[in-house]
Design a protein around this motif. Structure first.
Motif, mmCIF file in Angstrom:
data_model
loop_
_atom_site.group_PDB
_atom_site.id
_atom_site.type_symbol
_atom_site.label_atom_id
_atom_site.label_comp_id
_atom_site.label_asym_id
_atom_site.label_seq_id
_atom_site.Cartn_x
_atom_site.Cartn_y
_atom_site.Cartn_z
ATOM 1 N N ILE A 19 0.847 -1.287 -0.051
ATOM 2 C CA ILE A 19 0.031 0.006 -0.110
ATOM 3 C C ILE A 19 0.831 1.261 -0.058
ATOM 4 C CG2 ILE A 19 -1.670 1.337 1.347
ATOM 5 C CD1 ILE A 19 -2.599 -1.576 2.319
ATOM 6 N N HIS A 20 1.906 1.324 0.717
ATOM 7 C CA HIS A 20 2.680 2.424 0.734
ATOM 8 C C HIS A 20 3.431 2.499 -0.652
ATOM 9 C CE1 HIS A 20 5.980 5.262 2.030
ATOM 10 N NE2 HIS A 20 6.958 4.483 1.419
ATOM 11 N N LEU A 31 -5.154 3.808 -5.689
ATOM 12 C CA LEU A 31 -4.536 2.427 -5.448
ATOM 13 C C LEU A 31 -4.861 1.758 -6.840
ATOM 14 C CD1 LEU A 31 -5.383 1.698 -1.943
ATOM 15 C CD2 LEU A 31 -3.149 2.635 -3.004
ATOM 16 N N SER A 32 -4.032 0.829 -7.090
ATOM 17 C CA SER A 32 -4.103 0.169 -8.312
ATOM 18 C C SER A 32 -5.180 -1.060 -8.097
ATOM 19 C CB SER A 32 -2.806 -0.817 -8.670
ATOM 20 O OG SER A 32 -2.567 -1.790 -7.744
ATOM 21 N N GLU A 33 -5.655 -1.793 -9.061
ATOM 22 C CA GLU A 33 -6.917 -2.322 -8.943
ATOM 23 C C GLU A 33 -6.639 -3.938 -8.526
ATOM 24 O OE1 GLU A 33 -10.125 -4.195 -12.260
ATOM 25 O OE2 GLU A 33 -8.688 -2.581 -12.564
ATOM 26 N N ALA A 38 -1.289 -8.264 -4.812
ATOM 27 C CA ALA A 38 0.235 -7.860 -4.723
ATOM 28 C C ALA A 38 0.398 -8.021 -3.383
ATOM 29 C CB ALA A 38 0.094 -6.441 -5.088
ATOM 30 N N VAL A 39 -0.547 -7.654 -2.253
ATOM 31 C CA VAL A 39 -0.197 -8.040 -1.188
ATOM 32 C C VAL A 39 -0.154 -9.544 -0.906
ATOM 33 C CG1 VAL A 39 -1.411 -8.189 1.189
ATOM 34 C CG2 VAL A 39 -1.628 -5.892 -0.061
ATOM 35 N N ARG A 176 -9.906 -3.416 -3.668
ATOM 36 C CA ARG A 176 -10.057 -3.978 -2.282
ATOM 37 C C ARG A 176 -8.686 -3.793 -1.473
ATOM 38 N NH1 ARG A 176 -12.295 -9.958 -3.006
ATOM 39 N NH2 ARG A 176 -10.916 -10.066 -4.525
ATOM 40 N N ILE A 177 -8.673 -3.444 -0.316
ATOM 41 C CA ILE A 177 -7.354 -2.935 0.438
ATOM 42 C C ILE A 177 -7.425 -4.191 1.536
ATOM 43 C CG2 ILE A 177 -5.993 -1.627 1.528
ATOM 44 C CD1 ILE A 177 -6.703 -0.911 -1.470
#
Length: 250
Positions: A19-20, A31-33, A38-39, A176-177
């Motif tokens: 996220i950073h 933020l990207s899709e 990625a996380v 979604r985060i």
């Protein structure tokens, strides 16, 4: 299955890292899709040297110690060609994220305003994976194929671009985060699919009985029982009216 404190720490580290990076490169609110993807890639393999590795004509998300890990947030049918190749050479674990608790934010594209959060009434469970598993049903018996169903909490950002008066119905998901690691269900072979069988079933049960015990739609229960039957986890014992009756084998 339970998770350990160290897993939670590593998950939070992956969240902060990704996220950073996204906010630093694109700005807060853009933020990207594919943040979940990625996380999870950073969580299951923090070393970029083992990420995005070419294998034949495809690219594996992670290749480490002779094993491939593929993060797939949806569309398991798109994995079939990859699996045809990957499973010839390596054990493959498909990681499928399921949002357990979700908080919704709405983005007004015209003003850039983001609403306050609202908790979604739906709670995600491992049964949310059933439609995706059906798409790769023909691979589930392969001893080289493993699954990891990972339950996460997440904040979901949606665009106010739907067709209803409040512009919410038919809207597009922006991102979604991930916020918390809740649980992991690892399926290393057919016997592990018993995690889908709920408690409280009679000896001979129908898909309606299964659906009631698992608290899922009957259609999901029918699809899942078809998968479990093909994996020899359950057997058909007869019929009750027009419906098959089943009994657990394992």
């Amino acid at each position: 299955m339970s998770i350990c404190d160290n897993d939670v720490i590593l998950f939070h580290q992956a969240c902060r890292k990704i996220i950073h990076q996204e906010r630093a490169s694109m700005g807060i609110g853009t933020l990207s899709e594919k943040t979940v993807h990625a996380v999870l890639k950073a969580f299951y393999e923090s070393d970029p040297e083992h990420q995005e590795i070419p294998v034949e004509n495809f690219v594996a998300d992670i290749l480490r110690d002779g094993e491939i890990i593929e993060i797939q947030t949806r569309g398991f049918n798109k994995l079939r060609r990859k699996l045809d190749t990957f499973l010839k050479y390596y054990p493959v674990t498909i990681v499928y994220p399921i949002v357990h608790t979700k908080y919704l934010y709405w983005i007004d594209e015209e003003t850039g305003e983001i609403s306050s959060k609202r908790k979604s009434p739906k709670t995600g469970t491992i049964y949310d994976a059933v439609p995706e598993l059906y798409k790769i049903k023909m691979y589930l018996n392969n001893p080289n194929l493993h699954l990891c169903l990972v339950l996460i909490d997440a904040d979901e950002y949606r665009l106010l671009n739907g067709w209803s008066r409040d512009r919410k119905k038919g809207s597009s998901r922006f991102d979604r985060i991930p916020t918390e690691l809740v649980d992991e269900f690892y399926i290393g072979g057919p016997a592990d699919y018993k995690c889908f069988i709920p408690e409280g079933l009679p000896n001979d049960y129908t898909s309606k009985d299964f659906a009631k015990a698992a608290r899922i739609p009957v259609g999901y229960a029918q699809t899942l029982l078809g998968i479990l039957y093909s994996l020899n986890i359950v057997e058909r014992t007869g019929k009750k009216g027009r419906a098959y009756t089943y009994r657990n084998i394992l």
